[in-house]
Enzyme design. Structure first.
Site, PDB file in Angstrom:
ATOM      1  N   PRO A  10      41.043 100.345  62.144  1.00 16.69           N
ATOM      2  CA  PRO A  10      41.881 100.263  60.954  1.00 16.69           C
ATOM      3  C   PRO A  10      43.000  99.230  61.066  1.00 16.69           C
ATOM      4  CG  PRO A  10      42.292 102.320  62.127  1.00 16.69           C
ATOM      5  CD  PRO A  10      41.116 101.668  62.780  1.00 16.69           C
ATOM      6  N   ASN A  11      43.259  98.629  59.938  1.00 13.46           N
ATOM      7  CA  ASN A  11      44.337  97.672  59.701  1.00 13.46           C
ATOM      8  C   ASN A  11      44.099  96.305  60.336  1.00 13.46           C
ATOM      9  OD1 ASN A  11      45.981  99.500  58.153  1.00 13.46           O
ATOM     10  ND2 ASN A  11      46.377 100.542  60.090  1.00 13.46           N
ATOM     11  N   ARG A  18      50.002  91.241  59.055  1.00  9.04           N
ATOM     12  CA  ARG A  18      50.718  92.465  59.431  1.00  9.04           C
ATOM     13  C   ARG A  18      51.409  92.270  60.771  1.00  9.04           C
ATOM     14  NH1 ARG A  18      48.031  96.972  62.501  1.00  9.04           N
ATOM     15  NH2 ARG A  18      49.633  98.559  62.666  1.00  9.04           N
ATOM     16  N   TYR A  23      51.175  91.060  66.598  1.00  7.46           N
ATOM     17  CA  TYR A  23      49.742  90.771  66.624  1.00  7.46           C
ATOM     18  C   TYR A  23      49.388  89.296  66.504  1.00  7.46           C
ATOM     19  CZ  TYR A  23      49.594  95.797  65.954  1.00  7.46           C
ATOM     20  OH  TYR A  23      49.781  97.145  66.097  1.00  7.46           O
ATOM     21  N   ASN A  74      37.878  97.215  69.544  1.00 10.49           N
ATOM     22  CA  ASN A  74      39.316  97.382  69.348  1.00 10.49           C
ATOM     23  C   ASN A  74      39.450  98.527  68.347  1.00 10.49           C
ATOM     24  OD1 ASN A  74      41.987  97.359  68.633  1.00 10.49           O
ATOM     25  ND2 ASN A  74      42.142  95.135  68.471  1.00 10.49           N
ATOM     26  N   ALA A  77      44.297 102.196  65.777  1.00 10.69           N
ATOM     27  CA  ALA A  77      44.928 103.519  65.801  1.00 10.69           C
ATOM     28  C   ALA A  77      43.962 104.642  66.177  1.00 10.69           C
ATOM     29  CB  ALA A  77      45.577 103.816  64.453  1.00 10.69           C
ATOM     30  N   GLU A  98      37.095  97.908  75.995  1.00 11.42           N
ATOM     31  CA  GLU A  98      38.130  98.265  75.021  1.00 11.42           C
ATOM     32  C   GLU A  98      39.173  97.145  74.969  1.00 11.42           C
ATOM     33  OE1 GLU A  98      41.557 101.747  74.521  1.00 11.42           O
ATOM     34  OE2 GLU A  98      40.024 101.940  76.073  1.00 11.42           O
ATOM     35  N   HIS A 100      42.831  95.640  73.120  1.00  9.70           N
ATOM     36  CA  HIS A 100      44.046  95.801  72.304  1.00  9.70           C
ATOM     37  C   HIS A 100      44.794  94.478  72.321  1.00  9.70           C
ATOM     38  CE1 HIS A 100      43.360 100.039  71.905  1.00  9.70           C
ATOM     39  NE2 HIS A 100      43.097 100.070  73.200  1.00  9.70           N
ATOM     40  N   ARG A 107      54.790  99.794  74.105  1.00 11.94           N
ATOM     41  CA  ARG A 107      55.079 100.264  72.752  1.00 11.94           C
ATOM     42  C   ARG A 107      55.382 101.759  72.772  1.00 11.94           C
ATOM     43  NH1 ARG A 107      50.981  97.929  68.637  1.00 11.94           N
ATOM     44  NH2 ARG A 107      52.635  98.591  67.249  1.00 11.94           N
TER      45      ARG A 107
END
Length: 149
Positions: A10-11, A18, A23, A74, A77, A98, A100, A107
Site C-alpha cells: 500500500p501507498n 508521498r 522515500y 516491499n 505497511a 524483503e 524497504h 522510524r
C-alpha cells in the site's frame, strides 16, 4: 529465463509524491523500469505489481507458486500487520527478499517488527529504491544456486 515477481504494498503507488524526504523522488514507474532493465541483464523476466489491497498481494504470491522462481516484496505497511501475507509466502518454495526503501529501524517502534521477515531469505532496508536492484540480484543468485544443486 526464470520469472521473478516484484510485489509492492500500500501507498507505494504514491512513491515520489508521498514524503519524498523519507522515500525519495523516484516514482514506482521509475523503479519498475530499473527492475525490468536489470532483470533482462540478469537473464530473467519480472512481473511487477502494486496494490493497496492485501488480498491482491496474496493472490500474486499464489500465482508465483505456479510460475515464479523468486519474489522480491516491499509489503509496506502490511509488513507489520499481515499474517495472511506471511502465510502465503510460507507456501512459496523459491527465494524471497524483503525490501524497504526507508530504514524502518530508525522510524517509529511499531515499524521495527516484520511478519514477512519470518519467511524472507534476506531483508534490505534503508538503501532507497536501490534496494530493489540489490534484491533482484540476490534472488537471481539464489535461483542460480538452486538450479545448480
Amino acid at each position: 529465463m526464470s520469472l521473478i515477481y516484484v510485489l509492492n504494498g500500500p501507498n507505494l503507488n504514491l512513491l515520489g509524491k508521498r514524503q519524498p524526504h523519507i522515500y525519495g523522488h523516484e516514482t514506482l514507474a521509475d523503479v519498475e523500469a530499473d527492475c525490468r532493465k536489470l532483470a533482462t541483464e540478469l537473464g530473467h523476466d519480472i512481473r511487477f505489481h502494486q496494490s493497496n489491497r492485501e488480498y491482491e498481494i496474496i493472490d500474486w504470491i499464489h500465482e508465483a507458486r505456479e510460475d515464479g522462481a523468486g519474489i522480491v516484496i516491499n509489503p509496506a505497511a502490511f509488513t507489520h500487520t499481515s499474517l495472511a501475507i506471511l502465510d502465503a509466502l510460507n507456501t512459496f518454495e523459491g527465494p524471497v527478499i524483503e525490501i524497504h526503501i526507508s530504514n524502518v529501524h530508525k522510524r517509529e517502534s511499531f515499524r521495527h517488527h516484520s511478519f514477512v521477515s519470518h519467511r524472507a531469505d534476506g531483508v534490505i532496508c534503508g538503501l532507497g529504491t536501490e534496494g530493489y536492484q540489490l534484491g533482484l540480484r540476490r534472488v537471481a543468485t539464489l535461483i542460480k544456486s538452486a538450479e545448480n544443486k
